[in-house]
Design an enzyme around this catalytic site. Structure first.
Site, PDB file in Angstrom:
ATOM      1  N   LYS A  90       3.977  -0.039  -6.283  1.00 19.86           N
ATOM      2  CA  LYS A  90       4.350  -1.266  -5.298  1.00 19.86           C
ATOM      3  C   LYS A  90       5.532  -1.769  -5.532  1.00 19.86           C
ATOM      4  O   LYS A  90       6.474  -2.054  -4.648  1.00 19.86           O
ATOM      5  CB  LYS A  90       3.107  -2.486  -5.100  1.00 19.86           C
ATOM      6  CG  LYS A  90       1.783  -1.917  -4.766  1.00 19.86           C
ATOM      7  CD  LYS A  90       1.795  -1.676  -3.307  1.00 19.86           C
ATOM      8  CE  LYS A  90       0.372  -1.425  -2.839  1.00 19.86           C
ATOM      9  NZ  LYS A  90      -0.827  -1.116  -3.465  1.00 19.86           N
ATOM     10  N   GLU A 112       1.044  -9.556   2.253  1.00 18.56           N
ATOM     11  CA  GLU A 112      -0.323  -9.460   2.173  1.00 18.56           C
ATOM     12  C   GLU A 112      -0.690  -8.716   0.984  1.00 18.56           C
ATOM     13  O   GLU A 112       0.178  -7.950   0.558  1.00 18.56           O
ATOM     14  CB  GLU A 112      -0.882  -8.640   3.449  1.00 18.56           C
ATOM     15  CG  GLU A 112      -0.797  -7.195   3.219  1.00 18.56           C
ATOM     16  CD  GLU A 112       0.614  -6.683   3.346  1.00 18.56           C
ATOM     17  OE1 GLU A 112       1.611  -7.090   3.724  1.00 18.56           O
ATOM     18  OE2 GLU A 112       0.602  -5.455   2.632  1.00 18.56           O
ATOM     19  N   SER A 378      -0.994   6.217  -9.354  1.00 23.70           N
ATOM     20  CA  SER A 378      -0.384   5.176  -8.627  1.00 23.70           C
ATOM     21  C   SER A 378      -0.491   3.762  -9.404  1.00 23.70           C
ATOM     22  O   SER A 378       0.310   3.254  -9.263  1.00 23.70           O
ATOM     23  CB  SER A 378      -1.212   4.817  -7.224  1.00 23.70           C
ATOM     24  OG  SER A 378      -2.546   4.567  -7.043  1.00 23.70           O
TER      25      SER A 378
HETATM   26  C1  LIG Z   1      -2.191  -0.771  -3.298  1.00 22.64           C
HETATM   27  C2  LIG Z   1      -2.645   0.538  -4.165  1.00 22.64           C
HETATM   28  C3  LIG Z   1      -2.853   1.929  -3.801  1.00 22.64           C
HETATM   29  C4  LIG Z   1      -3.126   2.054  -2.303  1.00 22.64           C
HETATM   30  O1  LIG Z   1      -1.935   1.728  -1.535  1.00 22.64           O
HETATM   31  P1  LIG Z   1      -0.680   3.104  -0.796  1.00 22.64           P
HETATM   32  O2  LIG Z   1      -0.222   2.235   0.065  1.00 22.64           O
HETATM   33  O3  LIG Z   1      -1.895   4.031  -0.082  1.00 22.64           O
HETATM   34  O4  LIG Z   1      -0.298   3.578  -2.067  1.00 22.64           O
HETATM   35  C5  LIG Z   1      -3.123   2.620  -4.094  1.00 22.64           C
HETATM   36  N1  LIG Z   1      -3.090   2.562  -5.817  1.00 22.64           N
HETATM   37  C6  LIG Z   1      -2.794   1.449  -6.423  1.00 22.64           C
HETATM   38  C7  LIG Z   1      -2.618   1.427  -7.798  1.00 22.64           C
HETATM   39  C8  LIG Z   1      -2.282   0.189  -5.603  1.00 22.64           C
HETATM   40  O5  LIG Z   1      -1.858  -0.723  -6.143  1.00 22.64           O
END
Ligand SMILES: *Cc1c(COP(=O)(O)O)cnc(C)c1O
Length: 400
Positions: A90, A112, A378
């Site tokens: 993010k 948000e 992620s």
């Molecule tokens: C917010 C988040 C997601 C989901 O959001 P995307 O916009 O689909 O990437 C996935 N993994 C993590 C670790 C997150 O914080």
């Protein structure tokens, strides 16, 4: 040439667009006119990339996971977004958007958040840039992601719990849009994913595209070719997946596999698999696949993972799904939990619950042993430890 990138009207096939109230028209129009000239300027790129390197810690490693590779019969590389400052992808987007906000003369930031990762990333860049920050968060998420709430508050952000709906991400987004409508001139809304009205999905995808730019270079170095056979990622709104596939989206040699949150199963009401069970509709300013009743009432989503607990998916992914460019799989809560413990025990990496949805697709795949697979982790799992430990007795340790 056929492209899966955005068209000149702000659409991806039949998805996207900007469906906004009149009061936001000028704000969104100004953003639309300015985002590309700003983010493509040398001066912006210099500051953005310097921060990504020195503040976020990029490039994030592309790690060859040898034990997981042996288990799944392929060459599995993990793109380690979990190692970024603040613990997820993010921050790539938040840094880009706050630099844009400053250049557009905005003085106040709102956001948000679901799992709290976007809230933390935005609170972080607001501390860095000395901007006031308000984060809307569903009251249920405030409860299940308590550590991230404390982090945001320590960073100086104001966290506003939202009590409407099922008190999760959709409801937080509604409140953030309401705030934006009341303060369109001084406030910049930093949206955390590839959702919202055009130009947000494209803007966020571009700011996250550093992920696939790095994958190209890293694969060239490690494999002698700059593309994989498979790219895999989880999808909430779609930003980590969009960043992972950005430079490969029109390269059909590369198969794209996306994991959305199945919750308790797509045959149950407790799910967030919006591409598989949704229908086209308008949510948060964009035409996307939405979980809705035949008369257009939003069906409350459910997922164990706060970051995926959203009744829609960004327009980029809806189009990839609809056209068959991407394969989409629903991953249930129990499969994600198993995958989290598996990665932890085989590679010593505790992934975020969201990322575990990408990992849980591995057992469903049929790879050839030379296939090069890049899967994006992620985020890291620190925020999910309570959930993981609560479910530790349901894990099949023999199967790991
Ligand atoms: C917010 C988040 C997601 C989901 O959001 P995307 O916009 O689909 O990437 C996935 N993994 C993590 C670790 C997150 O914080």
């Amino acid at each position: 040439m056929k492209t899966y990138q955005i068209d000149s009207n702000g659409y991806y096939g039949e998805f996207g667009g900007a469906y906004i109230p009149e009061i936001l028209y000028k704000t969104v129009e100004t953003l639309k006119e300015n985002y590309l000239p700003i983010i493509e300027s040398e001066e912006f790129k210099k500051e953005y990339h310097a921060l990504l390197r020195d503040y976020v810690g990029r490039p994030s490693p592309l790690y060859y996971a040898s034990r997981m590779s042996a288990k799944y019969g392929c060459k599995l590389y993990l793109k380690r977004e979990d190692l970024n400052h603040t613990g997820a992808h993010k921050i790539n987007n938040s840094i880009g958007q706050i630099l844009l906000a400053k250049r557009m003369g905005k003085t106040r930031i709102i956001a948000e958040t679901g799992a709290g990762q976007h809230g933390v990333a935005t609170a972080t860049v607001c501390a860095l840039m000395n901007m006031p920050c308000r984060v809307y968060m569903g009251a249920l998420d405030v409860e299940r992601q308590a550590v991230n709430v404390e982090r945001m508050r320590m960073l100086g952000a104001e966290v506003m719990p939202v009590y409407s709906g099922n008190k999760t991400l959709k409801d937080a987004t509604n409140e953030a849009i309401r705030d934006w409508c009341c303060n369109p001139s001084d406030t910049f809304y930093i949206i955390g994913s590839t959702v919202g009205p055009h130009p947000y999905p494209d803007m966020v995808a571009r700011l996250q595209s550093v992920i696939s730019a790095e994958i190209k270079e890293q694969l060239q170095e490690k494999e002698g070719r700059d593309y994989p056979d498979y790219l895999m990622a989880c999808v909430g709104g779609g930003s980590n997946a969009a960043g992972t596939i950005y430079h490969y989206i029109d390269d059909e040699r590369v198969k794209i596999v996306l994991g959305e949150a199945g919750g308790m199963g797509i045959e149950t009401p407790q799910t967030a698999a919006s591409m598989e069970i949704g229908t086209p509709g308008i949510l948060h300013g964009s035409r996307i696949m939405v979980m809705q009743t035949p008369d257009g009432q939003i069906i409350e989503p459910y997922s164990i993972s706060a970051g995926l607990d959203y009744p829609g998916t960004g327009p980029i992914h809806c189009n990839l799904y609809k056209t068959g460019r991407a394969q989409v799989m629903a991953v249930n809560d129990n499969e994600a939990l198993q995958a989290a413990f598996e990665l932890t025990r085989l590679e010593g990496i505790i992934p975020a619950l969201e990322s575990s949805h990408a990992l849980a697709m591995l057992p469903k795949m049929k790879f050839k042993k030379d296939d090069v697979v890049v899967l994006t982790v992620s985020g890291r799992g620190d925020k999910d430890l309570t959930t993981y430990l609560k479910h530790k007795d349901e894990i099949d340790y023999e199967a790991i």
